[in-house]
Design an enzyme around this catalytic site. Structure first.
Site, PDB file in Angstrom:
ATOM      1  N   THR A 187       0.851  -1.185   0.000  1.00 56.00           N
ATOM      2  CA  THR A 187       0.000   0.000   0.000  1.00 56.00           C
ATOM      3  C   THR A 187       0.891   1.240   0.000  1.00 56.00           C
ATOM      4  O   THR A 187       2.082   1.156  -0.302  1.00 56.00           O
ATOM      5  CB  THR A 187      -0.990  -0.047   1.188  1.00 56.00           C
ATOM      6  OG1 THR A 187      -1.919   1.034   1.075  1.00 56.00           O
ATOM      7  CG2 THR A 187      -0.290   0.030   2.531  1.00 56.00           C
ATOM      8  N   ASN A 188       0.334   2.411   0.274  1.00 58.81           N
ATOM      9  CA  ASN A 188       1.141   3.632   0.317  1.00 58.81           C
ATOM     10  C   ASN A 188       0.596   4.572   1.389  1.00 58.81           C
ATOM     11  O   ASN A 188      -0.386   4.254   2.056  1.00 58.81           O
ATOM     12  CB  ASN A 188       1.183   4.298  -1.069  1.00 58.81           C
ATOM     13  CG  ASN A 188      -0.199   4.706  -1.532  1.00 58.81           C
ATOM     14  OD1 ASN A 188      -0.826   5.592  -0.946  1.00 58.81           O
ATOM     15  ND2 ASN A 188      -0.708   4.047  -2.565  1.00 58.81           N
ATOM     16  N   LEU A 189       1.223   5.729   1.537  1.00 55.89           N
ATOM     17  CA  LEU A 189       0.931   6.596   2.685  1.00 55.89           C
ATOM     18  C   LEU A 189      -0.220   7.580   2.469  1.00 55.89           C
ATOM     19  O   LEU A 189      -0.445   8.455   3.296  1.00 55.89           O
ATOM     20  CB  LEU A 189       2.195   7.381   3.065  1.00 55.89           C
ATOM     21  CG  LEU A 189       3.320   6.525   3.659  1.00 55.89           C
ATOM     22  CD1 LEU A 189       4.568   7.377   3.869  1.00 55.89           C
ATOM     23  CD2 LEU A 189       2.882   5.904   4.981  1.00 55.89           C
ATOM     24  N   SER A 190      -0.965   7.432   1.377  1.00 54.12           N
ATOM     25  CA  SER A 190      -2.093   8.346   1.166  1.00 54.12           C
ATOM     26  C   SER A 190      -3.088   8.241   2.319  1.00 54.12           C
ATOM     27  O   SER A 190      -3.500   7.146   2.706  1.00 54.12           O
ATOM     28  CB  SER A 190      -2.795   8.002  -0.152  1.00 54.12           C
ATOM     29  OG  SER A 190      -4.005   8.717  -0.246  1.00 54.12           O
ATOM     30  N   ALA A 205      -4.430   7.532  -4.619  1.00 50.49           N
ATOM     31  CA  ALA A 205      -3.059   7.124  -4.903  1.00 50.49           C
ATOM     32  C   ALA A 205      -3.106   5.626  -5.220  1.00 50.49           C
ATOM     33  O   ALA A 205      -2.917   4.774  -4.351  1.00 50.49           O
ATOM     34  CB  ALA A 205      -2.159   7.401  -3.705  1.00 50.49           C
TER      35      ALA A 205
END
Ligand code: C5P
Length: 216
Positions: A29-32, A96
């Site tokens: 996943t990512n930090l959005s 994102a």
């Protein structure tokens, strides 16, 4: 007081990260945080629009009057967006979306190798580009993309706008905005560039909705 500049319009928003599973307990996943997209959904609803919000995994309350659909993966987000996109007047892609996902999801938790050394190799495959797919519909809604660039912001954002075939792109004017409550934006369309100076994300969302309303 917010003037009802989007009364009678339908607005579709994607927000947050996606989560791409590797096995039943792991994923990419990512930090959005989803904050910008949720603020935009709220601002569009305040402006009188009927708003659908397709959200990746985030911990945020649903803005008042907004219809929310939760998804995990990019493919799920794509499959939620595409069938309903043409029924909307505006599509704002703030999500994102992970560019790649593991090519195969392991049915069981991947175990450590017996030797304790060998790391697993995870083959990746490309995710669908949701914004591009919507922009290529025969009668697309007015499409707004977001761009996070680390250098040559205006140049790269304009190139992205053209590549995606969309009328308006919104570039995040750093530093990295993930999780922050404020942001600064650069709006780029075919003829103009306009900066929205640093402010809380809800104020910026209201300004952006105003800018979109005069373009549709
Ligand atoms: O190409 P890039 O990922 O930098 O483009 C960012 C823009 O495209 C954002 O508006 C994002 O929501 C959208 N996007 C998308 N589907 C993808 C990748 C990006 O809708 N798979």
């Amino acid at each position: 007081f917010q003037p009802k500049v989007l009364r009678g319009k339908r607005v579709l928003v994607t927000a947050g990260p996606t989560f791409e599973p590797i096995d039943p307990v792991r994923g990419i996943t990512n930090l959005s945080s989803g904050k910008m997209g949720f603020a935009i959904a709220r601002a569009a609803a305040e402006a009188g629009a009927e708003v659908t919000l397709i959200a990746g995994p985030v911990v945020l309350p649903t803005p008042a009057g907004v219809q929310r659909i939760d998804v995990q993966t990019a493919v799920q987000m794509h499959d939620a967006v595409l069938p309903i996109a043409a029924k909307h007047d505006v599509f704002i892609a703030t999500a994102a979306v992970a560019d790649w996902r593991p090519a195969a999801v392991h049915a069981h938790k991947i175990k450590k190798a017996e030797d304790g050394i060998t790391a697993p190799q995870i083959a990746m495959t490309e995710n669908p580009d949701i914004l591009r797919a919507v922009a290529q519909l025969p009668q697309p809604p007015y499409c707004v993309g977001f761009a996070a660039e680390s250098e040559k912001l205006a140049e790269h954002a304009e190139a992205k706008r053209r590549r995606k075939g969309i009328p308006l792109i919104v570039a995040n004017l750093g530093p990295a905005t993930f999780g922050r409550d404020d942001n600064a934006l650069l709006l780029i369309d075919a003829t103009t560039q306009r900066e929205l100076s640093r402010a809380d994300k809800l104020s910026l969302a209201r300004e952006l909705i105003q800018e979109i309303s005069v373009r549709i």
